[in-house]
Design a protein around this motif. Sequence first.
Motif, PDB file in Angstrom:
ATOM      1  N   ASP A 202       8.395  15.165  -6.638  1.00 32.83           N
ATOM      2  CA  ASP A 202       9.479  13.916  -6.565  1.00 32.83           C
ATOM      3  C   ASP A 202       9.939  14.072  -5.077  1.00 32.83           C
ATOM      4  O   ASP A 202      10.460  12.724  -4.613  1.00 32.83           O
ATOM      5  CB  ASP A 202      10.336  13.924  -7.567  1.00 32.83           C
ATOM      6  N   ASP A 203       9.949  15.089  -4.457  1.00 35.34           N
ATOM      7  CA  ASP A 203      10.756  15.202  -3.212  1.00 35.34           C
ATOM      8  C   ASP A 203       9.790  14.999  -1.829  1.00 35.34           C
ATOM      9  O   ASP A 203      10.406  15.014  -0.789  1.00 35.34           O
ATOM     10  CB  ASP A 203      11.490  16.524  -2.874  1.00 35.34           C
ATOM     11  N   VAL A 204       8.409  14.712  -2.350  1.00 42.00           N
ATOM     12  CA  VAL A 204       7.673  14.475  -1.154  1.00 42.00           C
ATOM     13  C   VAL A 204       7.355  13.276  -1.140  1.00 42.00           C
ATOM     14  O   VAL A 204       6.754  12.572  -1.947  1.00 42.00           O
ATOM     15  CB  VAL A 204       6.510  15.480  -1.189  1.00 42.00           C
TER      16      VAL A 204
ATOM     17  N   ILE B  97       0.798  -1.215  -0.019  1.00 40.27           N
ATOM     18  CA  ILE B  97       0.078   0.075   0.046  1.00 40.27           C
ATOM     19  C   ILE B  97       0.770   1.287  -0.054  1.00 40.27           C
ATOM     20  O   ILE B  97       0.668   2.191  -0.740  1.00 40.27           O
ATOM     21  CB  ILE B  97      -0.796   0.125   1.119  1.00 40.27           C
ATOM     22  N   ASN B  98       1.879   1.447   0.930  1.00 42.97           N
ATOM     23  CA  ASN B  98       2.714   2.427   0.921  1.00 42.97           C
ATOM     24  C   ASN B  98       3.465   2.749  -0.276  1.00 42.97           C
ATOM     25  O   ASN B  98       3.707   3.779  -0.745  1.00 42.97           O
ATOM     26  CB  ASN B  98       3.516   2.203   1.980  1.00 42.97           C
ATOM     27  N   GLU B  99       4.020   1.528  -0.984  1.00 41.58           N
ATOM     28  CA  GLU B  99       4.560   1.718  -2.290  1.00 41.58           C
ATOM     29  C   GLU B  99       3.739   2.354  -3.335  1.00 41.58           C
ATOM     30  O   GLU B  99       4.267   3.079  -4.281  1.00 41.58           O
ATOM     31  CB  GLU B  99       5.409   0.392  -2.749  1.00 41.58           C
ATOM     32  N   ALA B 100       2.573   1.533  -3.462  1.00 38.77           N
ATOM     33  CA  ALA B 100       1.752   2.067  -4.423  1.00 38.77           C
ATOM     34  C   ALA B 100       1.059   3.526  -4.240  1.00 38.77           C
ATOM     35  O   ALA B 100       1.067   4.265  -5.033  1.00 38.77           O
ATOM     36  CB  ALA B 100       0.610   1.072  -4.425  1.00 38.77           C
ATOM     37  N   ALA B 101       1.032   3.903  -2.964  1.00 36.93           N
ATOM     38  CA  ALA B 101       0.352   5.142  -2.757  1.00 36.93           C
ATOM     39  C   ALA B 101       1.588   6.391  -3.200  1.00 36.93           C
ATOM     40  O   ALA B 101       1.097   7.438  -3.610  1.00 36.93           O
ATOM     41  CB  ALA B 101       0.170   5.219  -1.153  1.00 36.93           C
ATOM     42  N   ASP B 102       2.875   6.028  -2.866  1.00 39.36           N
ATOM     43  CA  ASP B 102       3.914   7.017  -2.951  1.00 39.36           C
ATOM     44  C   ASP B 102       4.085   7.258  -4.230  1.00 39.36           C
ATOM     45  O   ASP B 102       4.103   8.373  -4.714  1.00 39.36           O
ATOM     46  CB  ASP B 102       5.165   6.630  -2.169  1.00 39.36           C
ATOM     47  N   ARG B 103       4.228   6.256  -4.935  1.00 36.93           N
ATOM     48  CA  ARG B 103       4.116   6.152  -6.645  1.00 36.93           C
ATOM     49  C   ARG B 103       2.866   7.044  -7.362  1.00 36.93           C
ATOM     50  O   ARG B 103       3.158   7.954  -7.977  1.00 36.93           O
ATOM     51  CB  ARG B 103       4.126   4.612  -7.258  1.00 36.93           C
ATOM     52  N   ASP B 104       1.936   6.686  -6.906  1.00 39.01           N
ATOM     53  CA  ASP B 104       0.695   7.443  -7.269  1.00 39.01           C
ATOM     54  C   ASP B 104       0.677   8.930  -7.020  1.00 39.01           C
ATOM     55  O   ASP B 104       0.141   9.771  -7.894  1.00 39.01           O
ATOM     56  CB  ASP B 104      -0.672   6.610  -6.881  1.00 39.01           C
TER      57      ASP B 104
END
Length: 191
Positions: A151-153, A136-143
């Motif tokens: 890109d810095d947040v 979930i965290n990887e998908a949320a950050d990518r989206d």
Amino acid sequence: MPVIIAFPLAFIAFTWIERLEQAYASLLKEVRELGRQASTDPLTGLLNRRSFEKQFDSAMQHRSGGKFIIADVDYLKAINDQHGHVIGDDAILACATAMSQVLGDECLIARIGGDEFCAFLPLGAARSLQQMSVAINEAADRDFKLRSRLDDVTVSISVGMAPCPPGSSFREIMARTDSDLYRKKIRRPER
């Protein structure tokens, strides 16, 4: 002479019936849309709290249990304060999308507050909390990075999970799962 009168009357009646059928079809479409709007969160399109509670309670009466998840967006206030509420909405949308993608269609997922989400995973859909949280965290950050173009947040979500035995009420399972989430959040460093 009766045919001359009957044909125009039949045509008028047919036209009138056709308009009624079109009006009825339009009304049904409106009613379905209003029902959808009443049961979903306007920003994310996920279930709203009222609809989730109703469906959860129904599931508890008819299923054998599963897992209950509560999640919230980490540091949303800081994102709003530094980048504005439109970017904060991007973070919420990214998290909603990520939860939907990772948890799948067999789960009930809702936005229950500003930055809070919950989900019910039936027994067959239940995976480990660690796997789900990472995905979930990887998908949320990518989206989020795609939506906001920042890109810095980084966007992350804290996730708590509790077993959900049959007959559980929304209120009791929410309290139990919220405690698990709170323990995880206090271990996170401040930004």
